[in-house]
Design a protein around this motif. Sequence first.
Motif: not given
Length: 518
Positions: A376, A378-381, A384, A387, A472, A475-476
Motif C-alpha cells: 500500500d 497511499t498517502r495517509r490523512d 484520521a 474507522h 506525515a 504514517e507514510d
Amino acid sequence: MTVSTRIRRYWLAPLIAAGLGGAFALGSWHGAHRVRTMNEWADAQLLSTAIDSVRANAIDSLGSDELIRRAVAGMLRELRDPYAALLRPDGFQRYRGSMMGEGQGMGLTLRREPDAAGVVRVAPGSPAFTAGVRAGDRILMVDAVAVGEAWKRKPGDSTRTFGDSSVLTLWRAPFGDTLRLTVRRTAWHMPAVSEHGLLADNVGYVRLATFTSHAADELEEAVASLLQRGATSLVLDLRGNMGGLFEEGVKSAGLFLPRGVVIASLAGRGGAAPQPHSTRHSRWPNLPLTVLVDGSTASSAEVTAAALRDYNRALLVGTPTYGKGVVQRVVTLSKDLSVRLTTARWLTPKGISLDRRTGNGALAKGGLHPDVLLDDATRRDAFAVPHAWEPAATTQVMRIADSLAMYALREGWSTTPMALLEARLRTTLAQLAPRSARDPLARAEWVTVSTRLALVRILEVERESEALLRYAVREDAALRAGIDVVAPGTEVARVLPATLPAVISRKGLAQSLPLLRP
C-alpha cells in the motif's frame, strides 16, 4: 536530314509516349479518385438520409442539431476509445482550463469535522487565499447554510458547488473568533507543485500533483529552492498524478537527465516511425533521486517516471502505475462542438508501450511496476481516526484534542522541537482519557490518536507546513521507503518518551477552555 533533325526525331517519340502514358495515368488516378470521392459522398449521403428519416418518422424525434451531435457521439463510442469525447463549448473550456492549470474551485483543501469543515490548505493565489481564509480555520456556514447540514445532504470535501460569490462564516483559532469573509470566484492558477519542503536537513521533497502548463518550470523552481537550502537528494512524489500535457512530462524528466537523450517517442497512425522527444533543458543529471508512484500515477506522470528509471536515474517506490500510454488532441468541428481523440501512443526510451490492456490493479497488463513494491502506497490523512470508532467517540476525541491544542496555542507552547511538543501533549492527554478507554490497548490507542490530532491542529494553525510534512512520514510507508533509498538511516520525525509531568488536568482544561462547540 541534318544531325540536329535526327536528334529531335530521336527524342520526340519517347516524349510523345511519356506524355500519353502520363495522361493515361492521370486519367486513371482521376477516375479512381472520383470513385473514392463518390463512395465517400455516398457514405455521407447515407448518414444524412438516416438522420432525415429519424427526424421525419421517429415518434420521439429530436432536432437536427441534437441528432447530428448524438450521431457523432455514437461514432466516438464505436471507436472503443475510453478517452474520446464530444465537447460542447463549456466542456472544451473546462478541459482547456484543466490543461492550462486554471483553478476551478475556491482553492481549499478541506477536512470533514463534526459540524464544520476544517481548512487543511489554502492554495496560493486562489480566491480563498485572496479573501483571507487561513489553514486551521473552520468553515461553519456557507451563505447562511450550516456546513453540518451540507455534509448530511452531500458527503465530501468539494467546494465546487459554491456560487460565484459565497459568504463563509469561519471559526478562527486560537481565541475562537468568528468572522465572515466573502470569497469571489476569479481566474487563478492552480500550482502543479502542491507541496515541497525539507524532510531532513539534506533530503528534499516535492509533490507534483499534475502536469499542467508550466509544471516543469514549477518543479524546477521548487527543486532549486530546496537545493539552495541544503538538500543533497530528492524524493519526487507522483502519487495521484493523473498526468496532463505530454510535453510537460518530457520537460520534467529532462531536468534530471543529460541533455539530448530521448525521453519518449510518439507512434501515430500508419506504421510511421515513432517521433522521438528529447531533453532540451538539463539541470541535475546527477542528483540522487527516488520517485513515488501508485495506481493513480498515469499518462505524463508515467512518461517522467519511465524515463528516469530507464536511464537508471531513479528507483520507483510504491504500487504499479495506471498504464495510460496514449495521448489525445482536440479537433474543432464547429464553434459549438469539438472532439477529443486519441491520436498516438507514446513509448518509453526502451521502446515499450505502457498502455494498459486488460485487468485491474496488480493484474492489469501495462503500466510501470516499481523497483520497491509495497502493499500500500497511499498517502495517509494525519487527522484520521480509526474507522471502527463510533461517531460519538470520534466527536469526543476531536473536541478534547482541539481544546488542548487551543490551550497550547494560547499559552505559547513552542512547536520546536516537535518531539518535545508531542511529549507534552501526550502526557496531558493521558490524564484526560475517557472512562470507556479502560483497557490498556484501548487507552493507548486513544492517547496516540488524540495526541496526533492535537499536534496536527497546532501545526496547521501555526502554518508549519514543513513540520506537518515531516510528521506525515511516520504514517507514510512509501515516503519512508523513498527516503531510505536516497538517504539510508535518515531520522525525520524523532519521538520522545512521554515522561513529562501533566501540564493540565481534566478539571483544569475544562475551566481554562471549555470544549469547543463550533
